[in-house]
Design an enzyme around this catalytic site. Structure first.
Site, PDB file in Angstrom:
ATOM      1  N   CYS A  65      24.005  28.611  33.037  1.00 50.95           N
ATOM      2  CA  CYS A  65      24.400  27.340  33.533  1.00 50.95           C
ATOM      3  C   CYS A  65      22.462  26.997  33.459  1.00 50.95           C
ATOM      4  O   CYS A  65      22.358  27.590  34.182  1.00 50.95           O
ATOM      5  CB  CYS A  65      24.651  28.598  35.181  1.00 50.95           C
ATOM      6  N   CYS A  92      24.386  20.842  30.892  1.00 47.10           N
ATOM      7  CA  CYS A  92      25.428  22.062  31.993  1.00 47.10           C
ATOM      8  C   CYS A  92      26.728  22.483  30.753  1.00 47.10           C
ATOM      9  O   CYS A  92      27.513  21.946  29.818  1.00 47.10           O
ATOM     10  CB  CYS A  92      25.796  20.700  32.457  1.00 47.10           C
ATOM     11  N   HIS A 122      29.481  23.513  31.131  1.00 47.06           N
ATOM     12  CA  HIS A 122      31.144  22.278  30.753  1.00 47.06           C
ATOM     13  C   HIS A 122      31.345  21.957  29.953  1.00 47.06           C
ATOM     14  O   HIS A 122      32.497  21.368  29.283  1.00 47.06           O
ATOM     15  CB  HIS A 122      30.639  22.336  32.154  1.00 47.06           C
ATOM     16  N   GLU A 174      37.063  22.019  35.442  1.00 45.88           N
ATOM     17  CA  GLU A 174      37.874  23.974  35.913  1.00 45.88           C
ATOM     18  C   GLU A 174      39.000  23.532  36.236  1.00 45.88           C
ATOM     19  O   GLU A 174      39.443  24.763  36.468  1.00 45.88           O
ATOM     20  CB  GLU A 174      36.324  23.925  37.057  1.00 45.88           C
ATOM     21  N   ASP A 181      28.024  31.968  34.894  1.00 45.22           N
ATOM     22  CA  ASP A 181      27.601  30.731  34.866  1.00 45.22           C
ATOM     23  C   ASP A 181      28.847  30.481  36.419  1.00 45.22           C
ATOM     24  O   ASP A 181      29.089  31.522  36.741  1.00 45.22           O
ATOM     25  CB  ASP A 181      28.685  29.498  33.564  1.00 45.22           C
ATOM     26  N   SER A 182      28.694  29.632  36.464  1.00 44.55           N
ATOM     27  CA  SER A 182      29.658  29.235  38.110  1.00 44.55           C
ATOM     28  C   SER A 182      31.222  28.869  37.286  1.00 44.55           C
ATOM     29  O   SER A 182      32.008  29.126  37.935  1.00 44.55           O
ATOM     30  CB  SER A 182      29.198  27.410  38.011  1.00 44.55           C
TER      31      SER A 182
HETATM   32  N1  DGL Z   1      27.990  25.526  33.998  1.00 46.21           N
HETATM   33  C1  DGL Z   1      26.891  24.718  34.884  1.00 46.21           C
HETATM   34  C2  DGL Z   1      25.757  23.885  34.688  1.00 46.21           C
HETATM   35  O1  DGL Z   1      25.329  24.058  33.815  1.00 46.21           O
HETATM   36  C3  DGL Z   1      27.681  24.784  36.478  1.00 46.21           C
HETATM   37  C4  DGL Z   1      27.930  23.636  36.677  1.00 46.21           C
HETATM   38  C5  DGL Z   1      28.496  23.453  38.246  1.00 46.21           C
HETATM   39  O2  DGL Z   1      29.116  24.192  38.252  1.00 46.21           O
HETATM   40  O3  DGL Z   1      28.175  22.102  38.704  1.00 46.21           O
HETATM   41  O4  DGL Z   1      25.159  23.507  35.175  1.00 46.21           O
END
Ligand code: DGL
Length: 269
Positions: A73, A187, A189, A153, A10-11
């Site tokens: 992600c 997402c 997150h 984050e 993931d990011s």
């Molecule tokens: N967690 C990621 C997603 O599912 C990326 C979120 C990001 O870095 O903007 O899209």
């Protein structure tokens, strides 16, 4: 049996929502997790950038000797899945969008489905397509939520955080107006701030966790090729991140409920 690790990326912190589901469902599986924290957030990047970053992440995980990749992600899944699959025909590469869309379609009663996601995921139209393939009558309302990932984050995950509450209310408004009964947390997150999101929606709204939904698909794929690990054992856990691990370890450990610090290392891609 195949005891090689699963590669997950993931990011940043978001893919830990898939890790938590994996550890719960299949504690015997080993994994290597990559959080590309140096390049987070991914959500405002162009498709070209997302393809380049996703390819780099897959190459890193391949060097760790993984047996499959979980793209935890949505933004990478939506924008770079074709490139990742084309370049890795020998490896299962599982994304989060189709499993989450399938979960939403199976749960909704009204067919009105909301999607909260990054700008790049919403712009790709991937959720509307995935839901439309499963149920052409379903109506998808997708909302880009660019303020949420930077808050997560930076460790701003408490549901009483004023900025987080205001952002969640702003993004929930079009979903409330559309009368959705199901919202995909599109997402990875967002389950980390699930309580803030839940508080902004009608209390009976079904929330779909895209990372958790994908873990079931991943395990089925491994099982069907005889590649599950040793189900009598306990898997190893390794976390790599591309920037300073401090916030990653603090927020991640709080979310997972166990201390990740000894298993986390810096990674140069
Ligand atoms: N967690 C990621 C997603 O599912 C990326 C979120 C990001 O870095 O903007 O899209």
């Amino acid at each position: 049996m195949d005891t090689r690790p699963i590669g997950i990326f993931d990011s940043g912190l978001g893919g830990l929502t898939a890790v938590r589901a994996l550890v719960h469902a299949a504690p015997w599986e080993s994994f290597v997790y990559l959080g590309d924290t140096k390049n987070a957030p991914y959500g405002d990047r162009s498709r070209e950038e997302l393809v380049a970053l996703s390819r780099q992440n897959v190459r890193f995980l391949r060097r760790q000797g993984v047996k499959a990749i979980l793209v935890a992600c949505n933004t990478s899944t939506a924008n770079a899945m074709d490139a990742m699959r084309a370049e890795n025909p020998d490896l299962p590469v599982i994304g989060v969008i189709e499993p989450a869309a399938a979960a939403a379609v199976s749960v909704t009663e009204t067919g009105r489905i909301g999607v909260m996601a990054t700008a790049a995921t919403v712009a790709s139209g991937a959720y509307a397509r995935a839901v439309g393939r499963l149920d052409p009558r379903a109506a998808v309302t997708a909302v880009a939520c660019p303020k949420l990932v930077p808050l997560v984050e930076s460790g701003r995950t408490a549901p009483e955080d004023g900025e987080l509450r205001a952002a969640a209310a702003e993004y929930a408004a079009p979903l409330l107006a559309a009368g959705v009964d199901t919202v995909v947390l599109g997402c990875t997150h967002y389950p980390i701030i699930r309580r803030a999101i839940r508080a902004a929606l009608r209390p009976d709204t079904a929330l779909i966790d895209s990372g958790a939904a994908s873990v079931g698909v991943l395990l089925k794929a491994l099982e069907s090729c005889g590649q599950l690990g040793d189900t009598a054992g306990t898997g190893s856990r390794r976390f790599c991140c591309t920037a300073s691990p401090d916030t990653f370890v603090a927020v991640g450990s709080a979310f997972l409920g166990w201390d990740m610090s000894g298993a986390t290392e810096p990674a140069a891609l």
